[in-house]
Structure formats: C-alpha cells, structure tokens
Enzyme design. Structure first.
Site, mmCIF file in Angstrom:
data_model
loop_
_atom_site.group_PDB
_atom_site.id
_atom_site.type_symbol
_atom_site.label_atom_id
_atom_site.label_comp_id
_atom_site.label_asym_id
_atom_site.label_seq_id
_atom_site.Cartn_x
_atom_site.Cartn_y
_atom_site.Cartn_z
ATOM 1 C CG HIS B 88 51.588 29.423 36.446
ATOM 2 N ND1 HIS B 88 50.643 29.187 35.480
ATOM 3 C CD2 HIS B 88 50.920 29.427 37.631
ATOM 4 C CE1 HIS B 88 49.449 29.049 36.052
ATOM 5 N NE2 HIS B 88 49.589 29.187 37.367
ATOM 6 C CG ASP B 117 38.509 55.906 20.212
ATOM 7 O OD1 ASP B 117 38.867 55.246 21.201
ATOM 8 O OD2 ASP B 117 39.013 55.787 19.092
ATOM 9 C CD1 TRP B 151 53.139 34.869 42.483
ATOM 10 C CD2 TRP B 151 52.637 36.998 42.021
ATOM 11 N NE1 TRP B 151 52.114 35.249 43.308
ATOM 12 C CE2 TRP B 151 51.766 36.561 43.051
ATOM 13 C CE3 TRP B 151 52.489 38.310 41.561
ATOM 14 C CZ2 TRP B 151 50.806 37.371 43.629
ATOM 15 C CZ3 TRP B 151 51.517 39.117 42.151
ATOM 16 C CH2 TRP B 151 50.690 38.645 43.166
ATOM 17 C CB SER B 181 50.739 49.033 30.053
ATOM 18 O OG SER B 181 49.519 48.575 29.549
ATOM 19 C CB SER B 182 48.070 48.776 34.616
ATOM 20 O OG SER B 182 48.167 47.456 34.179
ATOM 21 C CG HIS B 265 44.654 41.900 49.291
ATOM 22 N ND1 HIS B 265 44.679 40.539 49.441
ATOM 23 C CD2 HIS B 265 43.352 42.227 49.193
ATOM 24 C CE1 HIS B 265 43.440 40.077 49.464
ATOM 25 N NE2 HIS B 265 42.614 41.087 49.315
ATOM 26 C CD GLU B 267 47.655 43.053 40.049
ATOM 27 O OE1 GLU B 267 47.469 44.285 40.130
ATOM 28 O OE2 GLU B 267 48.111 42.498 39.050
ATOM 29 C CE1 TYR B 269 38.429 41.608 46.967
ATOM 30 C CE2 TYR B 269 40.480 42.360 47.945
ATOM 31 C CZ TYR B 269 39.346 41.577 47.998
ATOM 32 O OH TYR B 269 39.149 40.750 49.050
ATOM 33 C CB SER B 280 26.725 43.040 37.850
ATOM 34 O OG SER B 280 27.302 42.603 39.055
ATOM 35 C CG HIS B 314 45.164 39.407 54.288
ATOM 36 N ND1 HIS B 314 43.881 39.788 54.012
ATOM 37 C CD2 HIS B 314 45.712 39.115 53.095
ATOM 38 C CE1 HIS B 314 43.657 39.720 52.716
ATOM 39 N NE2 HIS B 314 44.754 39.314 52.141
ATOM 40 C CG HIS B 315 48.959 38.770 51.040
ATOM 41 N ND1 HIS B 315 48.642 37.795 50.134
ATOM 42 C CD2 HIS B 315 48.015 39.728 50.897
ATOM 43 C CE1 HIS B 315 47.557 38.157 49.466
ATOM 44 N NE2 HIS B 315 47.153 39.325 49.913
ATOM 45 C CB THR B 340 32.704 39.572 48.968
ATOM 46 O OG1 THR B 340 33.799 40.467 49.123
ATOM 47 C CG2 THR B 340 32.991 38.640 47.819
ATOM 48 C CE LYS B 343 30.846 43.810 44.103
ATOM 49 N NZ LYS B 343 30.779 44.166 42.686
ATOM 50 N NE ARG B 462 52.294 29.974 47.363
ATOM 51 C CZ ARG B 462 52.041 31.262 47.181
ATOM 52 N NH1 ARG B 462 51.764 32.037 48.212
ATOM 53 N NH2 ARG B 462 52.066 31.789 45.990
#
Ligand SMILES: [Cu+2]
Lengths: 317, 569
Positions: B88, B117, B151, B181-182, B265, B267, B269, B280, B314-315, B340, B343, B462
């Site tokens: 998941h 293109d 994960w 790919s990314s 982290h 990731e 964002y 926006s 912070h993780h 943040t 925004k 968790r």
C-alpha cells in the site's frame, strides 16, 4: 486584523467583518476554557497520557500547541468557509481584480513566524526537564530523600548524593523486551519491568536483532531500540500501578504482539521481587534443563512467542 | 519530419522550438499508444497507469482497514498484513502520487508554455515505460512473496537475514526503475520549462503549475539519488555480502535511515507541491480573480523545496542523536510552516471578493486547502521532538501524513482530473457525479483519519496487524474502517464518471471553464502539433487577453459573467 484590511475598501464587506472578529475572539476563548475544563477527561483522546514528570511536560507542550493550533484552525477554516460562502457566484457580481497586497502578505508571514517563535521559546524552556532525568524521591534504601522536589527544573543543582537512580538495560528482541537490572545479583525479566515507586528509572535501550521502539505512553516518550546503538530514556512513577505499552517500530510479523509493561511497586516489594527473581534465576541455572524450561515458561508465558523462544534463563551474562 | 530550429527574429533571444513542416495525421489504434512519443499520449498513459495503481493501493487500504475493524481479527495473517501494508505504502508513494504529476506535467506543460512537445520526446517515452515496468515487477511479486518490511524498508528488517524472500528484491527493483523514471522525467521538465516557453513568457508570466512542476523536478534531482544509492547498497548487502547496514559487521542502521529520509522528506514535497500548484491554477479560474500574490506563491514553493531538503531527520527523532541535532531539525521543520501558511493565506485571499463558481475542481481544491491545513497543524506537534517522542510511529502520524498526502496530493489529483478531463478527452465529466464523489471522499476521508489522531494518543502504534479488545481501540477503529469504505465509494463514483463521460460526456469545446492558461487556446483534445499558431504572451493569464482581443474585434462577449450558465453536463 487581517480581515479588516482586506475588506476595508469595500463598504458592504466591512459590515461582514464584525461577526468574523467575534468568531476570532470568542472561539479561541471558548476552546481554551473547554480544554482546561476537560484536561483530565481528554487525556488519551485529545492529548497524550501522562504519569511521569517528563510525560507531564510533554503533555504541557502538546496542550500548548493544541490550543495554538485550534485557534489557527478555527480562524483559517473560518476565513476559508466564510470566503467560500460569502463570495459564491451571484448574478451580476463582479470579482475584484486584486493581484496582491504586499503589506498584508508580509503581515501574515511575520504573524506565522511569531507564533513559531513563541512555540520555540516555550519548548526550549521545557526541554531540559524532559531530557534530563529528575532526581528520585527515594534513596537507594527506599527512604524518602529530604526536600525532594516534585518538579525538576534547569537551574536546580544535581540530585542530592543520596538519591538513587535505577539503571535498567532494555533489550529488544523479536518479539519480546528483556530487562537487565543492576545490583549485586543477576536479575533480568521479560515483558514486565518491575520498578520501585518514586525512584527515577533510566533506561539504556538497544536491540539484539532489528530496530524496535520502547514506549510506555503514560511514562513519557518512546525511544528506538537500534542494534549497535544505545538510546536513553527515563521515567519516574509516583504511585503503585501497572503501565502498558508495546513496540512501536515495525520489527517483523509479530510486531503487534511485542508488549511491554511497567509495574511500579513500593520499594520493599521491589526488593522482595528482586531477591526472588535472583534466586529463581540462580536456581534455574543450577538445576536440570527440565526445570529451566519451566521457569522460562513462567517467565514469559504471554510474551515469548515465535523467535523469542531462544531467550531464557540461561542466556544471561 | 520535425526539426529543431531557432527562429531568426533579430531582437529576441532565439527560442528552441520544434517546428512542424507538415501536419501529420494523428496516429490511431492501440499500437499508437505503444509507439507514441507524443507528450499528450504519454501524459494520459501516466495518468491512467497511476489510476490503476491507485485503485490497487486503495484495495490494499481497504484490506488493512477491514483487518483492523475488529480486535484480534484473523482476516489477514501477520505475514499477509505486513505485505499488504508494505505494498500500500510503496504503491501510493512510488506508483501514484509522484508519477501522476509527471503525467499531468507531461500533458500540460508544453500546452501551458506554448510548446509543441517536451524537450526530449523519446526520453519521455522511456521514462514512462520504465516506470510501468517497475510497477509491474513490484506487483508481480504478489505471485511469489511480496516485500514485507514496510515502504521505508528499514534495515536490518529488510536485510536477507530477516526478510529472505525475493519480494524485497522486487521492491529494490521498483525503487530503482521508478526513481530513474522520475529523474529522467525531471530532467525533461527542467529542459522544457527553461527553454521552450512561448515568446513573451518570462519567468514572471510562467503559470504557477509550471513553477510547481519545475521545483518538483529540481527536488527529484536532489532527493532521488540518495534513495537510489541506499537501495543499491541494500541490494549489495542482501546479495553480494556488503555490510553497509549490518550492525554486526560495523554497518549502521542509522545510515539507511538518514539516506532514506534524505530522500523521504523531500518526497513529501515532491508529491504535494504540484498539488499546491494546481490549486493555484484552479482557484483563480473559478473565483474569477487573478491569483493573489503570484510572486509570493512561486517564492514560497521554492522556499518549501529548499527547507524541505533540510528537515529529513525529523523522521528520526526517536533515534539516538544529540540534542543539538534534534533541535536543528525541529527548527528547520518549524520554518516550513511559514511558506506553507503563506500559500494557504494566498489561496483564501484569492477566493476573497471573487465570484466563486462551485464546480467539482473548485470543491476539491477548497477541500484540499481545508484538509491540508489540518495536516499542517498536526505537523507542528510532530516537529517538536519531545512531543514527537509520544506521537512518533503511532496512528497520530498515520493520520498526519494522510492529511498531507491524501489531503494535499490526492484531493488535487481529483481536482485535476475533473478540471483537465475536458481538455484531454474533449468531453465534460458529469458535474453531478463529481459533486457526489467529492462529498463522499471528503466525509469518508475525515471519518477515516480524524479519529486516528486519538488512536495514536491512546497508544496504538502503526503497522500492527491486530490489537486486543482490552486495549480499548475497537470503536475508533470501527469508525475509521467505515470511513475508509465511504471514501472508496467516492473514488469509485469518479472512476465510473470517467468511464461514462469518455463516451457520453457533453462536448467540451476548447475552453469550457473560461480558464486562464494557454492549454485552453487549442482544441480539445489538442491536435498532435498542439497549436497552429502560438500567441505572444502578454500576461500571466493569456486566455483573458485573447478573449478580450476577440471581444474587441468581433463584438461578441467572451468573458465570463458571474451567474451565467456554463456548458455543463
Ligand atoms: Cu519490536
């Protein structure tokens, strides 16, 4: 207020800012009051549980952020919903073609920063009391320490010499916690940690295999048990009680069954338990494997599952 | 044939452009989807593939919630539970929320900036196909043993000793392929946005969606190599006797955590900034107002990305680290709240004094703002490391990151689908079904995740496959499970809506929403060469300029008028 400046140029909007201002003032006040009133009732549902001094300080920080967060939540969601409702498309309405407002934008940036500065300051004030173990209320013989304080603070001198700390080595293993006690005798236990009420307990947490995380919610935060590292945690109980927790870091298939328990007992009872445990372990070491198995079973009936069966009376050092 | 040429206007900086000398007939049939290098077809392939993976990940989520709906449930074995939980997370992060923005970016960026293109069309096709194969290999592991270390795949749990099955190798393979790919996609976006903007489109007139995708791309380039390296080291550890992460051989578990979260982290964002960027775009369209504080939003996006690369530990607040390190990561995490917040205020200010049209894309965008705000606020709790010691690895965190990931990214995926479906298919989606779907998703989401904060505070960690009745977590879990099924119903309504509208939707025309950006200038769906002529860009909202111009020359009213009916299904 922000709202005033935004709406000021338009008269029909200026009217609408007064209920908003009311919300902005009344809602946080009501929430603050409700939070204080429901302080005990909310523990565990809206706020962390807290029995140990460090847990109480963490709860304080949590509650502070909760109040600030609720105010921000109510104000911002209020503005959002108000804007969505008030400015829905109506026939003939014309949208104001505003591209921005530098003063307003600087204003809310600074406001957000100021809120964070306040949170930072309070956090740094509370931090030492959370990180540094508080002095014990009792000495190594179980007698009350003269003038022992309920709350530790930064400017306080080191704990008086006679106050004692109990240092327990916590070892995570798939899927059981093992606790090694200090002292002249060889004493260890699984799953349930027995500690004297009022004595500061410091934990050296590590792991034998994969990463685990030791956590008793009511007694403060959690610390990861990582193989090759020693992690520190402390707590102090104030009354005889049993506190439960379980492993918090995914450690394999039976992660959900890796329980931990702290049983706080009066000092005398702790002494008795310590001696009994030492005697049991010594006896089991001496006697035949049959009896060793029996005590192993008694020791960790609920806890030792699967991979944990290797841990028994014989593996102490 | 298309050739890369520079126009010879004397004063302008030459703009690389793919010029079409002949109009090619659009390729048709299913083979055209395999051989295509067209950014629009690739975009649709990305989005469709991601929606398939989103559905699979959603089914896994429902299995998780079904298992936890009752204490001591035996629906899933511990082994199966861990596998499904791992799949998941891996699916949603690596196969949905990151690549789907590559899909929308692919489709929209050339159209928004007036290009024919992407800069590297063949590279683009390759990016898509390796992403697909990465996903297929991961899912093929279901036929053997799927990965089961989460994960995050923390070592030593993910080492050969504790996770012997090849599922972990499939995970590593999927990470490598989707990561590559990314990276290639990001390079392509960067090259395209930097070099191929329409004449007149300076940085100050670049649509905020393109700003979002540009910064998404830079973040990918910064963050993904760390994960690629870590996954390679894990591969070596597992198969070739490396000892990077083996604590018994001088390796370090902390090393994996740092490398993983240095990626992990940013990731967050990577998948949330494009969502913000789309909000926006959508909010000004339906508030019929210009975006409030364009520069502040673009600047805040860059600031979030910069700070987002400095907060990874912070993780890891519960790992053995010095107080100085903990305090640094606490403060850097605090700082992110500022851009943040900027925004969020800018979006609300954009709505303020507008004439808001309640279309489905607007509803999902407003739902994102309201929902993400809650994830942002719980983020402040988690940033304070002593408080995190209580909350880390509990359902509070699960709730928090679903408020940000589902609230920030998934809500905007739905907003984007409803907003750009008319452009992609030429037909409108049903607004009625769209609104039903929105309310089901909104209510289902909050029902599922709000209560999980309390579960965390009550001590539920968790990733546990079961809990005892005595723990007292039964009721909250039941509420959460009911919410998950409501949420799933909402998603299914949208999927049904897509399928039905493809054939039966009302014909959209080039600009059904009276929107602001250049993709609405061309027919829906756009021809293979995108534009017959590319207009000169004079403002942030070229379509408003074009409508004004048409109005002046023809006398026919083109602009939107509040309350007037729009073409709608
Ligand atoms: Cu464990």
């Amino acid at each position: 207020m922000i709202i005033d400046r935004l709406t000021a140029p338009v008269t029909d909007c200026a009217r609408s800012s007064s209920p908003l201002r009311l919300i902005a003032v009344a809602a946080p006040a009501a929430l603050f009051g409700a939070l204080l009133a429901a302080q005990t009732a909310t523990a565990g549902v809206l706020s962390p549980q807290a029995e140990s001094p460090n847990a109480k300080d963490i709860k304080f920080l949590y509650d502070m952020v909760a109040i600030v967060g609720l105010i921000i939540f109510v104000v911002v969601e209020g503005l959002l919903f108000y804007a969505l409702w008030k400015y829905r498309a109506k026939k003939g309405a014309v949208a104001a073609q505003i591209h921005g407002n530098t003063r307003l934008e600087i204003g809310w940036t600074v406001a957000a920063a100021l809120i964070l500065v306040v949170i930072t300051i309070v956090t740094f004030i509370k931090m030492p009391a959370i990180i540094n173990p508080a002095p014990s209320d009792i000495d190594a013989n179980g007698n009350p320490v003269a003038g022992s304080l309920e709350f530790a603070s930064t400017d306080q001198p080191d704990p008086p010499a006679e106050s004692a700390e109990l240092n327990i080595k916590v070892d995570g293993q798939q899927y059981v916690w093992r606790y090694q006690y200090p002292g002249p005798k060889v004493v260890f236990s699984y799953e349930e940690m027995v500690v004297p009420v009022g004595m500061t307990v410091t934990l050296d947490i590590s792991s034998d295999d994969v990463a685990h995380s030791f956590w008793i919610p009511a007694l403060g935060g959690k610390m990861d048990a990582i193989p090759g590292y020693i992690n520190k945690l402390w707590f102090k109980t104030t009354r005889p009680a049993t506190y439960v927790g379980q492993c918090a870091e995914l450690c394999g298939r039976n992660h959900a069954n890796m329980y931990s328990r702290v049983r706080a007992v009066p000092f005398d009872e702790y002494q008795k338990w310590y001696d009994q445990q030492a005697a049991d372990i010594e006896q089991s070491n001496r006697e035949a494997p049959k009896q060793r198995q029996a005590i192993e079973k008694a020791q960790g009936e609920q806890s030792i599952q699967g991979g944990g069966s290797a841990g028994g009376a014989s593996d102490d050092q | 044939m298309s050739v890369l040429e520079a126009p010879t206007a004397p004063k302008l900086r030459p703009r690389p452009e793919i010029l079409a000398h002949t109009v090619r007939r659009e390729e048709e049939g299913w083979t055209s989807w395999i051989t295509t290098v067209d950014h629009k077809k690739l975009g649709i392939l990305y989005i469709a593939t991601c929606m398939v993976f989103f559905t699979l990940g959603g089914v896994e989520a429902l299995l998780i919630r079904a298992q936890l709906g009752a204490p001591e449930n035996t629906l899933l074995s511990p082994e199966k539970y861990n596998q499904i939980m791992t799949m998941h997370g891996t699916t949603m992060v690596f196969l949905v929320v990151v690549p789907i923005w590559a899909g929308f970016g692919n489709y929209l960026i050339p159209l928004m900036i007036g290009a024919r293109d992407m800069a590297f069309p063949r590279l683009n096709a390759w990016s898509y196909w390796i992403f697909l194969f990465g996903g297929i290999v991961l899912y093929a592991s279901f036929f053997w043993t799927p990965p089961e270390a989460g994960w995050t795949s923390y070592t030593p749990l993910s080492s050969k000793e504790y996770s012997a099955s090849g599922g972990q190798e499939a995970w590593i393979y999927a990470i490598h392929l989707t990561g590559l790919s990314s990276m290639l996609g990001a390079a392509n976006f960067i090259a395209t946005i930097h070099n191929m903007r329409a004449p007149g489109m300076g940085w100050g007139r670049l649509p905020l969606f393109c700003w979002g995708l540009l910064i998404y791309s830079y973040l990918i380039v910064i963050a993904i190599p760390s994960l690629g390296g870590a996954a390679t080291m894990l591969l070596i550890d597992r198969n070739f006797g490396g000892n990077f992460f083996d604590p018994t051989q001088g390796g370090s578990t902390m090393l994996w955590m740092h490398l993983f979260w240095f990626f992990g982290h940013p990731e967050v964002y990577i998948f949330v900034l494009p969502g913000f960027a789309i909000a926006s775009e959508i909010i000004p369209v339906f508030a019929r107002k210009p975006i409030f504080g364009y520069k502040a939003i673009a600047g805040a996006t860059a600031a979030i990305a910069f700070l987002g690369a400095l907060v990874w530990a912070h993780h890891m607040f519960a790992t053995p680290m010095s107080t100085v390190v903990l305090a640094f990561f606490m403060l850097s995490s605090f700082l992110i709240a500022i851009p943040t917040g900027v925004k969020i205020f800018n979006w609300i200010a954009t709505l303020w004094r507008g004439t808001i049209e309640y279309t489905t894309p607007l509803l999902f965008s407003a739902g994102m703002v309201g929902t993400f705000l809650m994830g942002g606020i719980t983020g402040i709790f988690l940033a304070i490391f002593p408080v995190d010691w209580q909350l880390h690895d509990t359902y509070f965190v699960v709730a928090h990151f679903h408020y940000t990931a589902f609230g920030g990214a998934a809500f905007m995926i739905f907003a984007s689908l409803y907003f750009w479906f008319p452009k992609m298919s030429g037909r409108m989606m049903s607004e009625k079904l769209g609104k039903i779907s929105f309310w089901l998703i909104l209510v289902g989401f909050h029902l599922t995740f709000l209560i999980q904060h309390s579960l965390g505070l009550e001590g539920m960690p968790r990733r546990i496959y079961e809990y005892n009745e005595t723990a007292g977590w039964h009721l909250y879990n039941v509420i959460s499970t009911i919410g998950a099924f409501v949420l799933a119903a909402g998603v299914m309504v949208t999927i049904y809506n897509i399928v039905v509208s493809l054939k039966r939707g009302v014909v959209a025309g080039p600009d059904p929403w009276k929107a602001n950006t250049l993709e609405w200038y061309t027919p829906s769906p756009p021809p293979p060469h995108n534009f017959d002529t590319v207009p000169r860009i004079r403002s942030l909202e070229p379509m408003k300029d074009i409508r004004r111009q048409v109005e002046e020359s023809t006398g026919v009213e083109q602009q939107y008028r509040a309350g007037s009916p729009m073409m709608r299904a």
